[in-house]
Design a protein around this motif. Sequence first.
Motif, mmCIF file in Angstrom:
data_model
loop_
_atom_site.group_PDB
_atom_site.id
_atom_site.type_symbol
_atom_site.label_atom_id
_atom_site.label_comp_id
_atom_site.label_asym_id
_atom_site.label_seq_id
_atom_site.Cartn_x
_atom_site.Cartn_y
_atom_site.Cartn_z
ATOM 1 N N THR A 102 -43.240 -11.589 59.451
ATOM 2 C CA THR A 102 -44.039 -11.684 58.223
ATOM 3 C C THR A 102 -43.257 -12.437 57.153
ATOM 4 O O THR A 102 -42.026 -12.490 57.184
ATOM 5 C CB THR A 102 -44.362 -10.289 57.644
ATOM 6 N N ARG A 103 -43.986 -12.956 56.210
ATOM 7 C CA ARG A 103 -43.382 -13.694 55.089
ATOM 8 C C ARG A 103 -42.483 -12.745 54.267
ATOM 9 O O ARG A 103 -41.405 -13.121 53.823
ATOM 10 C CB ARG A 103 -44.519 -14.264 54.247
ATOM 11 N N GLU A 104 -42.949 -11.526 54.108
ATOM 12 C CA GLU A 104 -42.181 -10.523 53.346
ATOM 13 C C GLU A 104 -40.798 -10.301 53.989
ATOM 14 O O GLU A 104 -39.771 -10.297 53.311
ATOM 15 C CB GLU A 104 -42.988 -9.228 53.399
ATOM 16 N N ILE A 106 -39.256 -12.334 56.008
ATOM 17 C CA ILE A 106 -38.471 -13.577 55.922
ATOM 18 C C ILE A 106 -37.707 -13.588 54.604
ATOM 19 O O ILE A 106 -36.512 -13.900 54.543
ATOM 20 C CB ILE A 106 -39.407 -14.821 55.988
ATOM 21 N N GLU A 107 -38.427 -13.256 53.513
ATOM 22 C CA GLU A 107 -37.783 -13.295 52.200
ATOM 23 C C GLU A 107 -36.638 -12.295 52.107
ATOM 24 O O GLU A 107 -35.584 -12.574 51.547
ATOM 25 C CB GLU A 107 -38.828 -13.083 51.106
ATOM 26 N N GLU A 108 -36.853 -11.130 52.703
ATOM 27 C CA GLU A 108 -35.827 -10.071 52.682
ATOM 28 C C GLU A 108 -34.547 -10.525 53.407
ATOM 29 O O GLU A 108 -33.447 -10.419 52.876
ATOM 30 C CB GLU A 108 -36.427 -8.826 53.358
ATOM 31 N N ILE A 109 -34.698 -11.078 54.602
ATOM 32 C CA ILE A 109 -33.507 -11.450 55.369
ATOM 33 C C ILE A 109 -32.780 -12.625 54.703
ATOM 34 O O ILE A 109 -31.545 -12.658 54.672
ATOM 35 C CB ILE A 109 -33.826 -11.733 56.870
ATOM 36 N N ILE A 110 -33.523 -13.554 54.109
ATOM 37 C CA ILE A 110 -32.857 -14.679 53.426
ATOM 38 C C ILE A 110 -32.052 -14.150 52.242
ATOM 39 O O ILE A 110 -30.898 -14.538 52.028
ATOM 40 C CB ILE A 110 -33.883 -15.745 52.970
ATOM 41 N N ARG A 111 -32.643 -13.240 51.490
ATOM 42 C CA ARG A 111 -31.955 -12.687 50.316
ATOM 43 C C ARG A 111 -30.673 -11.963 50.753
ATOM 44 O O ARG A 111 -29.582 -12.222 50.224
ATOM 45 C CB ARG A 111 -32.900 -11.718 49.570
ATOM 46 N N VAL A 112 -30.782 -11.114 51.753
ATOM 47 C CA VAL A 112 -29.620 -10.323 52.183
ATOM 48 C C VAL A 112 -28.552 -11.239 52.805
ATOM 49 O O VAL A 112 -27.359 -11.074 52.540
ATOM 50 C CB VAL A 112 -30.046 -9.191 53.149
ATOM 51 N N ALA A 113 -28.982 -12.227 53.588
ATOM 52 C CA ALA A 113 -28.003 -13.154 54.193
ATOM 53 C C ALA A 113 -27.283 -13.930 53.092
ATOM 54 O O ALA A 113 -26.058 -14.101 53.143
ATOM 55 C CB ALA A 113 -28.701 -14.103 55.161
ATOM 56 N N ASP A 114 -28.010 -14.386 52.092
ATOM 57 C CA ASP A 114 -27.381 -15.122 50.977
ATOM 58 C C ASP A 114 -26.363 -14.248 50.247
ATOM 59 O O ASP A 114 -25.267 -14.698 49.923
ATOM 60 C CB ASP A 114 -28.444 -15.569 49.959
ATOM 61 N N GLU A 115 -26.737 -12.994 49.998
ATOM 62 C CA GLU A 115 -25.855 -12.095 49.232
ATOM 63 C C GLU A 115 -24.627 -11.671 50.032
ATOM 64 O O GLU A 115 -23.594 -11.341 49.462
ATOM 65 C CB GLU A 115 -26.633 -10.829 48.822
ATOM 66 N N SER A 116 -24.753 -11.677 51.348
ATOM 67 C CA SER A 116 -23.713 -11.053 52.178
ATOM 68 C C SER A 116 -22.418 -11.851 52.255
ATOM 69 O O SER A 116 -21.341 -11.286 52.391
ATOM 70 C CB SER A 116 -24.231 -10.855 53.607
ATOM 71 N N GLY A 117 -22.522 -13.178 52.217
ATOM 72 C CA GLY A 117 -21.311 -13.988 52.435
ATOM 73 C C GLY A 117 -20.907 -14.030 53.901
ATOM 74 O O GLY A 117 -19.918 -14.654 54.269
ATOM 75 N N SER A 118 -21.667 -13.388 54.777
ATOM 76 C CA SER A 118 -21.397 -13.441 56.224
ATOM 77 C C SER A 118 -22.210 -14.571 56.840
ATOM 78 O O SER A 118 -23.115 -15.109 56.218
ATOM 79 C CB SER A 118 -21.807 -12.131 56.892
ATOM 80 N N LYS A 119 -21.891 -14.899 58.078
ATOM 81 C CA LYS A 119 -22.670 -15.912 58.790
ATOM 82 C C LYS A 119 -23.848 -15.237 59.478
ATOM 83 O O LYS A 119 -23.690 -14.147 60.058
ATOM 84 C CB LYS A 119 -21.815 -16.604 59.868
ATOM 85 N N ALA A 310 -36.624 -19.373 59.324
ATOM 86 C CA ALA A 310 -37.817 -19.087 58.515
ATOM 87 C C ALA A 310 -38.816 -20.232 58.602
ATOM 88 O O ALA A 310 -40.030 -20.005 58.699
ATOM 89 C CB ALA A 310 -37.403 -18.863 57.066
ATOM 90 N N LYS A 311 -38.321 -21.470 58.584
ATOM 91 C CA LYS A 311 -39.233 -22.625 58.650
ATOM 92 C C LYS A 311 -40.007 -22.621 59.974
ATOM 93 O O LYS A 311 -41.193 -22.934 60.014
ATOM 94 C CB LYS A 311 -38.444 -23.924 58.506
#
Length: 335
Positions: A102-104, A106-119, A310-311
């Motif tokens: 779901t789009r929801e 997708i947004e959640e995982i992008i946000r958490v991945a960005d914040e995490s600093g992990s790969k 996501a794309k």
Amino acid sequence: MEKKLVVANIGMKFGMCHVEGAMNYGAEIAAICDCNEENLRFAGERYGIPEEKWVTDYMDIVNNKDIDVVTVAIPDQQHVKVSCDLLRAGKHVLCEKPLALTREDIEEIIRVADESGSKFMVGQICRFTPSFEKTKELIESGTIGDIYFIESEYAHDYMKLCDDWRADPKRHGVIGGGCHAVDLIRWLAGDPVEVFAYGTHRLLPMVSYDDATIAIMKFDENTMGKVFVSTGCKRDYTMRTVIYGTKGTIICDNTSPEITLYEVDEEGVTKEPTKIPVEVNNHNAAKEFEVFADAIINNKPVVTDAREGAKTVEVCLSIVEAATTGKIVKPNYEF
Ligand SMILES: NC(=O)c1ccc[n+]([C@@H]2O[C@H](COP(=O)([O-])OP(=O)(O)OC[C@H]3O[C@@H](n4cnc5c(N)ncnc54)[C@H](O)[C@@H]3O)[C@@H](O)[C@H]2O)c1
């Protein structure tokens, strides 16, 4: 000497190929996890992993500070929750496709991945299939000129594969399996700007969604595409892909030991095709893990990161929407 990567693997069905990928790389397997004890035992015994490293609750991996890298191969509906828990605990995560449903999410995982600093890497494994890697190389070297049409298909009989989570309408065949073909054409030809699709439901009695979908798409004024997904087809699994260029054509497949390449002579006339032998390696988990480990150790960007995954899902969601509404859909790549 470089520190050995300490790895854990979650999900012991398809996920066993991640165990093999990590072992092949020479990583230390600190834990394997499956909530089904039988599947866990089978994998543990198969790879000679001692029983004290078997866990049934993935939170034991989240809370284990010694683990650097985790692979996730569990039902698609759980990808985002489990990956986010791992990323928040500072782990690098290689998660199976599709990134989310779901789009929801997708947004959640992008946000958490960005914040995490992990790969974070989505396992779009077709990008490591030898025939598709070779095809990409031929396109980039200009062998077939400019692409004006690309088609790919994901035809895979799910009659015996379709368990409950695969029958979930959110896990539409275009998203769950078709994402391979969609990701492949995005990788080879770029992002479609418009899609249209038709669907039909004839073959899989256990699902409520279309089991065959045909999508056409526009990339730019000069480039068109087509994706066919059939999850009830009566034939062997194939991802036959054809790329038509202004100077030649490539026919390739993940299940064929050769690529067919057509080129032209000085007058632009089609010559006899060349057959290029390729290794059949449909699930090249060894290369996939190697690329992820390289990104971690050498702090390189991950190509199939959360936005890239996501794309691909966005195009799949657009295809489903077009087939449902009968309208042209423009994928929204703003994440
Ligand atoms: N890249 C590919 O070509 C490819 C091929 C097959 C599957 N997949 C993907 O891999 C993932 C797994 O598919 P599969 O075929 O192995 O599914 P599966 O249902 O056969 O196996 C999933 C396994 O995960 C376990 N599991 C479920 N929830 C869990 C949890 N919360 N914690 C621990 N274990 C859990 C189950 O007990 C089971 O053993 C899916 O995302 C699927 O889309 C990718």
